[in-house]
Design a protein around this motif. Structure first.
Motif, mmCIF file in Angstrom:
data_model
loop_
_atom_site.group_PDB
_atom_site.id
_atom_site.type_symbol
_atom_site.label_atom_id
_atom_site.label_comp_id
_atom_site.label_asym_id
_atom_site.label_seq_id
_atom_site.Cartn_x
_atom_site.Cartn_y
_atom_site.Cartn_z
ATOM 1 N N GLY A 145 0.827 -1.211 0.000
ATOM 2 C CA GLY A 145 0.000 0.000 0.000
ATOM 3 C C GLY A 145 0.855 1.252 0.000
ATOM 4 O O GLY A 145 0.581 2.212 -0.728
ATOM 5 N N VAL A 146 1.911 1.229 0.802
ATOM 6 C CA VAL A 146 2.825 2.374 0.845
ATOM 7 C C VAL A 146 3.539 2.558 -0.492
ATOM 8 O O VAL A 146 3.626 3.668 -1.029
ATOM 9 N N THR A 147 4.040 1.460 -1.063
ATOM 10 C CA THR A 147 4.776 1.573 -2.328
ATOM 11 C C THR A 147 3.858 1.955 -3.487
ATOM 12 O O THR A 147 4.296 2.610 -4.434
ATOM 13 N N THR A 148 2.580 1.561 -3.417
ATOM 14 C CA THR A 148 1.635 1.953 -4.459
ATOM 15 C C THR A 148 1.472 3.464 -4.505
ATOM 16 O O THR A 148 1.488 4.085 -5.572
ATOM 17 N N VAL A 149 1.330 4.084 -3.340
ATOM 18 C CA VAL A 149 1.119 5.528 -3.272
ATOM 19 C C VAL A 149 2.413 6.303 -3.485
ATOM 20 O O VAL A 149 2.458 7.260 -4.261
ATOM 21 N N LEU A 150 3.492 5.886 -2.816
ATOM 22 C CA LEU A 150 4.725 6.672 -2.863
ATOM 23 C C LEU A 150 5.575 6.416 -4.096
ATOM 24 O O LEU A 150 6.308 7.308 -4.539
ATOM 25 N N PHE A 151 5.489 5.194 -4.668
ATOM 26 C CA PHE A 151 6.388 4.850 -5.768
ATOM 27 C C PHE A 151 5.672 4.345 -7.025
ATOM 28 O O PHE A 151 6.318 4.080 -8.031
ATOM 29 N N GLY A 152 4.348 4.200 -6.971
ATOM 30 C CA GLY A 152 3.603 3.737 -8.130
ATOM 31 C C GLY A 152 3.796 2.277 -8.456
ATOM 32 O O GLY A 152 3.445 1.823 -9.539
ATOM 33 N N PHE A 153 4.351 1.495 -7.522
ATOM 34 C CA PHE A 153 4.691 0.106 -7.812
ATOM 35 C C PHE A 153 3.473 -0.814 -7.915
ATOM 36 O O PHE A 153 3.509 -1.799 -8.633
ATOM 37 N N GLY A 154 2.430 -0.567 -7.153
ATOM 38 C CA GLY A 154 1.270 -1.448 -7.190
ATOM 39 C C GLY A 154 1.462 -2.752 -6.447
ATOM 40 O O GLY A 154 0.517 -3.461 -6.166
ATOM 41 N N GLY A 155 2.708 -3.098 -6.153
ATOM 42 C CA GLY A 155 2.978 -4.298 -5.363
ATOM 43 C C GLY A 155 3.902 -5.303 -5.992
ATOM 44 O O GLY A 155 4.407 -6.191 -5.308
ATOM 45 N N GLY A 156 4.133 -5.219 -7.301
ATOM 46 C CA GLY A 156 4.871 -6.270 -7.992
ATOM 47 C C GLY A 156 6.237 -6.582 -7.430
ATOM 48 O O GLY A 156 6.574 -7.741 -7.176
ATOM 49 N N PHE A 157 7.058 -5.559 -7.220
ATOM 50 C CA PHE A 157 8.414 -5.794 -6.747
ATOM 51 C C PHE A 157 8.446 -6.331 -5.329
ATOM 52 O O PHE A 157 9.375 -7.032 -4.943
ATOM 53 N N VAL A 158 7.426 -5.992 -4.546
ATOM 54 C CA VAL A 158 7.392 -6.430 -3.154
ATOM 55 C C VAL A 158 6.711 -7.787 -3.029
ATOM 56 O O VAL A 158 7.147 -8.645 -2.264
ATOM 57 N N THR A 159 5.641 -8.007 -3.797
ATOM 58 C CA THR A 159 4.869 -9.230 -3.625
ATOM 59 C C THR A 159 5.502 -10.459 -4.270
ATOM 60 O O THR A 159 5.342 -11.565 -3.758
ATOM 61 N N VAL A 160 6.210 -10.287 -5.373
ATOM 62 C CA VAL A 160 6.797 -11.460 -6.032
ATOM 63 C C VAL A 160 7.740 -12.230 -5.094
ATOM 64 O O VAL A 160 7.596 -13.449 -4.938
ATOM 65 N N PRO A 161 8.702 -11.578 -4.431
ATOM 66 C CA PRO A 161 9.583 -12.346 -3.537
ATOM 67 C C PRO A 161 8.844 -13.047 -2.399
ATOM 68 O O PRO A 161 9.133 -14.196 -2.077
ATOM 69 N N VAL A 162 7.854 -12.355 -1.783
ATOM 70 C CA VAL A 162 7.200 -12.956 -0.624
ATOM 71 C C VAL A 162 6.263 -14.099 -1.032
ATOM 72 O O VAL A 162 6.174 -15.121 -0.340
ATOM 73 N N VAL A 163 5.566 -13.977 -2.166
ATOM 74 C CA VAL A 163 4.708 -15.082 -2.608
ATOM 75 C C VAL A 163 5.560 -16.273 -3.025
ATOM 76 O O VAL A 163 5.184 -17.433 -2.795
ATOM 77 N N MET A 164 6.716 -16.004 -3.604
ATOM 78 C CA MET A 164 7.637 -17.111 -3.907
ATOM 79 C C MET A 164 8.007 -17.872 -2.647
ATOM 80 O O MET A 164 8.063 -19.101 -2.634
ATOM 81 N N TRP A 165 8.266 -17.144 -1.574
ATOM 82 C CA TRP A 165 8.655 -17.773 -0.312
ATOM 83 C C TRP A 165 7.481 -18.557 0.280
ATOM 84 O O TRP A 165 7.642 -19.707 0.715
ATOM 85 N N VAL A 166 6.289 -17.960 0.275
ATOM 86 C CA VAL A 166 5.113 -18.617 0.845
ATOM 87 C C VAL A 166 4.742 -19.881 0.067
ATOM 88 O O VAL A 166 4.346 -20.893 0.641
ATOM 89 N N ASP A 167 4.889 -19.825 -1.259
ATOM 90 C CA ASP A 167 4.520 -20.963 -2.106
ATOM 91 C C ASP A 167 5.737 -21.780 -2.549
ATOM 92 O O ASP A 167 5.701 -22.439 -3.600
ATOM 93 N N ALA A 168 6.782 -21.753 -1.753
ATOM 94 C CA ALA A 168 8.002 -22.487 -2.123
ATOM 95 C C ALA A 168 7.738 -23.977 -2.312
ATOM 96 O O ALA A 168 8.449 -24.657 -3.058
ATOM 97 N N GLY A 169 6.686 -24.508 -1.658
ATOM 98 C CA GLY A 169 6.357 -25.918 -1.787
ATOM 99 C C GLY A 169 5.929 -26.323 -3.189
ATOM 100 O O GLY A 169 5.895 -27.516 -3.508
ATOM 101 N N LEU A 170 5.605 -25.344 -4.029
ATOM 102 C CA LEU A 170 5.233 -25.649 -5.408
ATOM 103 C C LEU A 170 6.448 -25.905 -6.291
ATOM 104 O O LEU A 170 6.297 -26.208 -7.474
#
Length: 265
Positions: free
Chosen positions: A14-39
């Motif tokens: 949410g912070v990066t969406t407003v302050l940097f226009g990221f929308g989440g991609g750069f932040v969410t990709v690493p963490v979802v990879m970690w959460v779904d590492a079992g795949l």
């Protein structure tokens, strides 16, 4: 632990969406990879698809609460938005069939090259609005297909290209990051449609209940639960940040993402 992590990362998106226009991609990709590492090798594919869903909602909401007079600055770009969407559709389609290992390191390389460009090439860390003849310029339509394709393929939303480009066209960091949200929406929406309709080949026989196509809906929901209230508050009361400080913070976040991806698996 996964729930708390995803909620916390949601706040950060949410912070990066407003302050940097990221929308989440750069932040969410690493963490979802970690959460779904079992795949296994499908974790990167699921992470990029889930990232696209999160970016659709975050960028759409951020765009909806942006003043119209700011969004009007996108006028003059010709067919930029539909060309971004066309490129994103192609990039997301290729991502469904690409091997996950090379995609992961392409993500790291993409961000690293971008960071080097920001630091070494003039025009990003120092504002140029006062020296740009005729004021800020719109992005040309021809950049739409390559930006859309690369962004959707890697699940990054495109702001890492559009923000520096708008910055060098004469916009301040505040305006460039605000305008990145509707452009991110144009990329993430078609990428999400493609991702929801596809599935990673190795997991189709034993599809986990929280996956739809290649999207982890559980992770997406938790990330959005953390992000949307933050976007609402920061759009209503945006923090005052000096332009050059804002630019350096953008570069520092890219460096943090490189480290996170290099260390995640």
């Amino acid at each position: 632990m996964d729930l708390a992590l995803l909620l916390g990362i949601g706040v950060l998106t949410g912070v990066t969406t407003v302050l940097f226009g990221f929308g989440g991609g750069f932040v969410t990709v690493p963490v979802v990879m970690w959460v779904d590492a079992g795949l296994g090798p499908d974790a990167m594919r699921v992470a990029t698809a889930t990232s696209a869903v999160v970016m659709v909602v975050n960028a759409g909401f951020a765009t909806a609460v942006t003043p119209r007079h700011v969004l009007d600055r996108l006028r003059g770009g010709g067919g930029l938005v539909p060309l971004l969407a066309a490129g994103a559709s192609a990039g997301a389609f290729v991502a469904l069939r690409a091997p996950s290992g090379p995609v992961r390191w392409a993500f790291v390389g993409y961000v690293a090259v971008t960071l080097a460009d920001l630091l070494l090439r003039p025009g990003f860390l120092r504002p140029r609005a006062e020296t740009t003849a005729g004021g800020p310029k719109p992005l040309p339509a021809w950049v739409g297909p390559p930006i859309g394709a690369v962004a959707a393929f890697l699940g990054v939303g495109g702001s890492v290209l559009t923000v520096p480009a708008m910055r060098r066209a004469g916009h301040t960091m505040r305006v460039a990051t605000v305008l990145a949200n509707p452009l991110t929406l144009a990329i993430a929406l078609p990428a999400t449609v493609v991702s929801l309709g596809g599935s990673a080949a190795p997991v189709t026989a034993h599809l986990p209940a929280h996956l739809v196509g290649t999207v982890d809906l559980r992770a997406a929901a938790l990330l959005l639960l953390g992000a949307l209230p933050v976007i609402a508050v920061l759009r209503r009361r945006p923090p005052r940040i000096a332009d050059r400080t804002h630019a350096w913070a953008y570069a520092a976040l890219l460096a943090a993402v490189i480290m996170a991806m290099a260390l995640s698996g």
